[in-house]
Design a protein around this motif. Structure first.
Motif, PDB file in Angstrom:
ATOM      1  N   THR A 174       0.837  -1.197   0.000  1.00 28.32           N
ATOM      2  CA  THR A 174       0.000   0.000   0.000  1.00 28.32           C
ATOM      3  C   THR A 174       0.869   1.243   0.000  1.00 28.32           C
ATOM      4  N   ASN A 175       1.949   1.228   0.775  1.00 28.63           N
ATOM      5  CA  ASN A 175       2.870   2.360   0.792  1.00 28.63           C
ATOM      6  C   ASN A 175       3.591   2.519  -0.549  1.00 28.63           C
ATOM      7  N   ILE A 176       3.986   1.415  -1.150  1.00 27.77           N
ATOM      8  CA  ILE A 176       4.672   1.467  -2.439  1.00 27.77           C
ATOM      9  C   ILE A 176       3.739   1.985  -3.528  1.00 27.77           C
ATOM     10  N   SER A 177       2.469   1.627  -3.455  1.00 32.54           N
ATOM     11  CA  SER A 177       1.502   2.081  -4.454  1.00 32.54           C
ATOM     12  C   SER A 177       1.295   3.584  -4.413  1.00 32.54           C
ATOM     13  N   THR A 178       1.545   4.190  -3.251  1.00 36.42           N
ATOM     14  CA  THR A 178       1.358   5.634  -3.122  1.00 36.42           C
ATOM     15  C   THR A 178       2.235   6.392  -4.116  1.00 36.42           C
ATOM     16  N   GLY A 179       3.455   5.928  -4.326  1.00 33.17           N
ATOM     17  CA  GLY A 179       4.343   6.583  -5.272  1.00 33.17           C
ATOM     18  C   GLY A 179       3.804   6.554  -6.689  1.00 33.17           C
ATOM     19  N   ILE A 180       3.147   5.446  -7.067  1.00 28.27           N
ATOM     20  CA  ILE A 180       2.559   5.342  -8.404  1.00 28.27           C
ATOM     21  C   ILE A 180       1.416   6.331  -8.558  1.00 28.27           C
ATOM     22  N   LEU A 181       0.613   6.455  -7.519  1.00 29.68           N
ATOM     23  CA  LEU A 181      -0.551   7.349  -7.583  1.00 29.68           C
ATOM     24  C   LEU A 181      -0.156   8.816  -7.598  1.00 29.68           C
ATOM     25  N   THR A 182       1.028   9.125  -7.084  1.00 32.18           N
ATOM     26  CA  THR A 182       1.466  10.521  -7.035  1.00 32.18           C
ATOM     27  C   THR A 182       2.500  10.849  -8.105  1.00 32.18           C
ATOM     28  N   GLY A 183       2.844   9.879  -8.946  1.00 27.13           N
ATOM     29  CA  GLY A 183       3.797  10.142 -10.015  1.00 27.13           C
ATOM     30  C   GLY A 183       5.243  10.008  -9.607  1.00 27.13           C
ATOM     31  N   ASN A 184       5.504   9.428  -8.445  1.00 27.99           N
ATOM     32  CA  ASN A 184       6.883   9.278  -7.964  1.00 27.99           C
ATOM     33  C   ASN A 184       7.250   7.793  -7.961  1.00 27.99           C
ATOM     34  N   VAL A 185       7.444   7.245  -9.149  1.00 27.00           N
ATOM     35  CA  VAL A 185       7.736   5.822  -9.266  1.00 27.00           C
ATOM     36  C   VAL A 185       9.101   5.488  -8.683  1.00 27.00           C
ATOM     37  N   MET A 196      -5.484   0.419 -16.544  1.00 26.22           N
ATOM     38  CA  MET A 196      -6.088   1.325 -15.561  1.00 26.22           C
ATOM     39  C   MET A 196      -5.918   0.824 -14.125  1.00 26.22           C
ATOM     40  N   GLY A 197      -5.605   1.754 -13.222  1.00 29.13           N
ATOM     41  CA  GLY A 197      -5.662   1.484 -11.796  1.00 29.13           C
ATOM     42  C   GLY A 197      -4.616   0.510 -11.289  1.00 29.13           C
ATOM     43  N   LEU A 198      -4.865   0.006 -10.066  1.00 36.89           N
ATOM     44  CA  LEU A 198      -3.979  -0.934  -9.386  1.00 36.89           C
ATOM     45  C   LEU A 198      -4.768  -2.171  -8.965  1.00 36.89           C
ATOM     46  N   ALA A 199      -4.101  -3.308  -9.023  1.00 36.19           N
ATOM     47  CA  ALA A 199      -4.752  -4.565  -8.655  1.00 36.19           C
ATOM     48  C   ALA A 199      -5.234  -4.503  -7.202  1.00 36.19           C
ATOM     49  N   PRO A 200      -6.289  -5.243  -6.879  1.00 36.27           N
ATOM     50  CA  PRO A 200      -6.868  -5.160  -5.533  1.00 36.27           C
ATOM     51  C   PRO A 200      -6.004  -5.830  -4.471  1.00 36.27           C
ATOM     52  N   ALA A 201      -6.202  -5.377  -3.235  1.00 39.84           N
ATOM     53  CA  ALA A 201      -5.529  -6.008  -2.095  1.00 39.84           C
ATOM     54  C   ALA A 201      -6.349  -7.213  -1.640  1.00 39.84           C
ATOM     55  N   VAL A 202      -5.656  -8.174  -1.033  1.00 40.52           N
ATOM     56  CA  VAL A 202      -6.325  -9.297  -0.387  1.00 40.52           C
ATOM     57  C   VAL A 202      -6.373  -8.996   1.103  1.00 40.52           C
ATOM     58  N   GLU A 203      -7.559  -9.033   1.682  1.00 42.61           N
ATOM     59  CA  GLU A 203      -7.732  -8.722   3.095  1.00 42.61           C
ATOM     60  C   GLU A 203      -7.986  -9.994   3.898  1.00 42.61           C
ATOM     61  N   THR A 204      -7.768  -9.893   5.199  1.00 39.74           N
ATOM     62  CA  THR A 204      -8.043 -11.008   6.103  1.00 39.74           C
ATOM     63  C   THR A 204      -9.342 -10.752   6.852  1.00 39.74           C
ATOM     64  N   GLN A 205     -10.215 -11.746   6.888  1.00 42.20           N
ATOM     65  CA  GLN A 205     -11.449 -11.644   7.660  1.00 42.20           C
ATOM     66  C   GLN A 205     -11.529 -12.841   8.604  1.00 42.20           C
ATOM     67  N   LYS A 206     -11.722 -12.557   9.892  1.00 38.97           N
ATOM     68  CA  LYS A 206     -11.794 -13.614  10.902  1.00 38.97           C
ATOM     69  C   LYS A 206     -13.241 -14.122  11.020  1.00 38.97           C
ATOM     70  N   TRP A 245       0.187  -9.655  -6.423  1.00 36.49           N
ATOM     71  CA  TRP A 245       0.884  -8.710  -7.291  1.00 36.49           C
ATOM     72  C   TRP A 245       0.096  -7.404  -7.333  1.00 36.49           C
ATOM     73  N   ARG A 246       0.465  -6.464  -6.467  1.00 38.85           N
ATOM     74  CA  ARG A 246      -0.344  -5.263  -6.264  1.00 38.85           C
ATOM     75  C   ARG A 246      -0.138  -4.178  -7.327  1.00 38.85           C
ATOM     76  N   THR A 247       1.025  -4.145  -7.999  1.00 41.69           N
ATOM     77  CA  THR A 247       1.253  -3.092  -9.002  1.00 41.69           C
ATOM     78  C   THR A 247       0.692  -3.469 -10.370  1.00 41.69           C
ATOM     79  N   LEU A 248       0.120  -4.652 -10.472  1.00 40.85           N
ATOM     80  CA  LEU A 248      -0.558  -5.054 -11.701  1.00 40.85           C
ATOM     81  C   LEU A 248      -1.745  -4.123 -11.935  1.00 40.85           C
ATOM     82  N   PRO A 249      -2.101  -3.821 -13.187  1.00 46.11           N
ATOM     83  CA  PRO A 249      -3.287  -2.972 -13.421  1.00 46.11           C
ATOM     84  C   PRO A 249      -4.558  -3.627 -12.884  1.00 46.11           C
ATOM     85  N   ASP A 250      -5.539  -2.807 -12.596  1.00 46.13           N
ATOM     86  CA  ASP A 250      -6.842  -3.320 -12.176  1.00 46.13           C
ATOM     87  C   ASP A 250      -7.685  -3.736 -13.384  1.00 46.13           C
TER      88      ASP A 250
END
Length: 563
Positions: free
Chosen positions: A29-40, A347-357, A478-483
């Protein structure tokens, strides 16, 4: 008592070692921030730092082959690192570096394929997974990630104008899909055997009370036959084969895309007009100048040589002026001089996988046989998104509509849908193993009594903490994959063109050049950032915040394109 201490320390040690994998979602999520702001560059630096810094590859020994075109791998970096690094380098305009990273990732998957061919049971039985959690398993890539890696490599090869290597990746994509289909059938069968062996009653996500089953029963997910085939991948295969003159394989690619996305005019036209587009183009021919035959004066027939010698020579008849005779008229094709250009918008960024208990009633071994007990377990969830992506682009100020082709979000949810029987079996068996281990620790400390003193209570507490810490779903992906993937197809005159995209009221644009018979231009849109993908150019903007440069425009040129 010593054995007990070793057991507890081992469990705690494994729990700590698994933490690096368990916070992957947060890290990306932190790494994706750079892509969204143009700072690859910042994103790439962060990724490198998370893996221990820049590559450290030992020099080959005298016995090792030193001359090789294959990139060398850093042993500290795994499949996910190379997939993410390849995507970030591509966004930064470093196509060659991106290809190197992705080839390293492909090497990991090739090892998985070789293991699958030699000994499928090696992949089906993972003891570490049953002991702790799925994050302790070697990450082999989700099915769609394995295939989209081939797609990404094909696009990189096209960007470097190497269409033959692109064809190799397309062929590998089809072979990989067949292997995955065979493997998944074995995984489902193994999950059934494991569930029966442990007398598990719950084998489906539909029986998990509280699980958001609507995410997996969504029509967008259910219309997919599997998680590893994409209409975009098949369409790209058709386009690559068409550009190389293989119309039969091109038709197969377009047909498969049409089956996955029926009633889409752009796909239907690709298949319907294939023969017309691949017909040989007749180059304009220069006028042919043919002088007429000279008409000599008539002479009477001569009977012998003496008569021939005595014949009075007549002056030659005057020669008529030269006449221009045009070549036979060829059928007129208004597109004969235009470049068939494929526009790809990622377009966009691939989705995150979340944990649900969610708690599950499991049969736990006890003195009376099997005693049902509610155990809190972790399950993977991918949430659907409704992004507002551009629906058109402008080429030279003319609107060109984009056609939706593939949703990685839907493919990700389909992957969970297909994997759920195995996930339920592994998670349940793992929980039973952990509970039994915890009970054994409690009984041992209780019997030791005063001999352990306060240490007995600490052992019990430490074991419980370790067990709870390791109960997490596998969030690696693979989170930087396009959505999503969109495409358009346009006939453009050879030369330079301007691509414009409106992003949040800001018009971003770049220039690209096409030539020959076929060309590809690719772009990536993330938030308000536009990345042109391929040889370097500059992305400009009518507003603030210009994105990273990258660039596009790749063509099959000259006579090679006309084959």
């Amino acid at each position: 008592m010593n054995n007990l201490k070793v057991l507890v320390l081992a469990v705690i040690g494994l729990a700590v070692s698994g933490c690096a994998n368990m916070n992957y979602n947060s890290k990306l999520t932190n790494i994706s921030t750079g892509i969204l702001t143009g700072n690859v560059k910042a994103s790439l630096d962060m990724l490198e730092e998370s893996a221990g810094g820049p590559d450290k590859v030992a020099a080959p020994s005298d016995k090792e082959e030193k001359n090789t075109d294959k990139p060398k791998a850093d042993s500290r970096k795994d499949l996910l690192f190379h997939m993410e690094a390849g995507q970030l380098k591509r966004l930064a305009g470093n196509t060659a570096g991106s290809t190197d990273s992705w080839l390293l990732a492909d090497g990991f998957i090739k090892t998985w394929e070789d293991d699958l061919k030699r000994d499928p049971s090696k992949l089906l039985g993972d003891i570490a997974s049953l002991t702790l959690n799925d994050t302790m398993r070697t990450y082999e890539g989700r099915d769609y990630e394995k295939v989209m890696l081939n797609v990404g490599l094909a696009l990189n090869h096209i960007a470097q104008n190497d269409w033959d290597k692109a064809r190799v990746e397309i062929r590998k994509m089809h072979e990989r899909q067949a292997l995955i289909a065979d493997y998944q059938a074995k995984v489902i069968e193994k999950a059934k055997e494991d569930a029966e062996g442990k007398k598990l009653k719950v084998t489906s996500f539909k029986e998990l009370g509280g699980y958001p089953i609507e995410t997996l029963e969504d029509p967008e997910v259910q219309k997919l036959a599997n998680s590893y085939e994409s209409s975009f991948g098949h369409y790209l295969a058709g386009y690559v084969y068409e550009s190389l003159g293989d119309t039969s394989l091109a038709a197969a690619g377009y047909r498969k895309a049409a089956e996955m996305m029926p009633n889409v005019p752009l796909i239907e036209a690709a298949l319907r007009d294939l023969d017309r587009r691949t017909a040989p183009r007749v180059a304009p021919q220069a006028p042919v100048v043919t002088p007429p035959k000279a008409q000599a004066g008539k002479r009477p027939p001569l009977r012998n040589d003496r008569a021939r010698r005595n014949q009075v020579q007549q002056p030659p008849a005057p020669v008529a002026p030269a006449v221009e005779v045009s070549a036979p008229a060829a059928p007129v094709d208004n597109n004969s001089l235009l470049v068939d250009t494929l526009i790809i918008a990622e377009m966009g960024l691939a989705p995150a996988v979340e944990t649900q208990k969610i708690a599950l009633l499991l049969p736990i071994p006890c003195r009376n046989g099997l005693c049902p007990q509610m155990i809190a377990l972790s399950w993977p969830v991918v949430r659907p998104v409704t992004p507002a992506y551009p629906t058109s682009v402008k080429i030279n100020a003319q609107d060109v509509p984009l056609t939706f082709m593939t949703s990685i979000n839907a493919m990700s949810r389909r992957a969970i849908y297909d994997e759920m029987p195995a996930i339920v079996a592994r998670t349940s068996i793992r929980a039973i193993t952990k509970v039994v281990a915890q009970q054994a620790v409690d009984e041992s400390t209780s019997r030791a009594g005063a001999a352990l003193g306060p240490f007995g209570s600490l052992i019990s507490i430490a074991t419980k903490v370790a067990v709870a810490a390791t109960e997490v779903a596998d969030e690696r992906t693979w989170r930087t994959l396009p959505d999503s993937y969109y495409i358009a197809r346009a006939m453009l005159p050879p030369g330079k063109h301007t691509m414009s995209v409106n992003l949040g009221g800001i018009t971003r644009q770049y220039e690209f050049t096409v030539a020959g018979k076929y060309a590809v231009t690719s772009m990536r849109v993330t938030g308000n950032q536009l990345y042109a993908l391929s040889p370097a150019t500059t992305v400009t903007s009518s507003g603030a915040g210009i994105g990273q440069s990258g660039v596009t425009a790749v063509a099959r040129t000259g006579l090679e394109a006309l084959k």
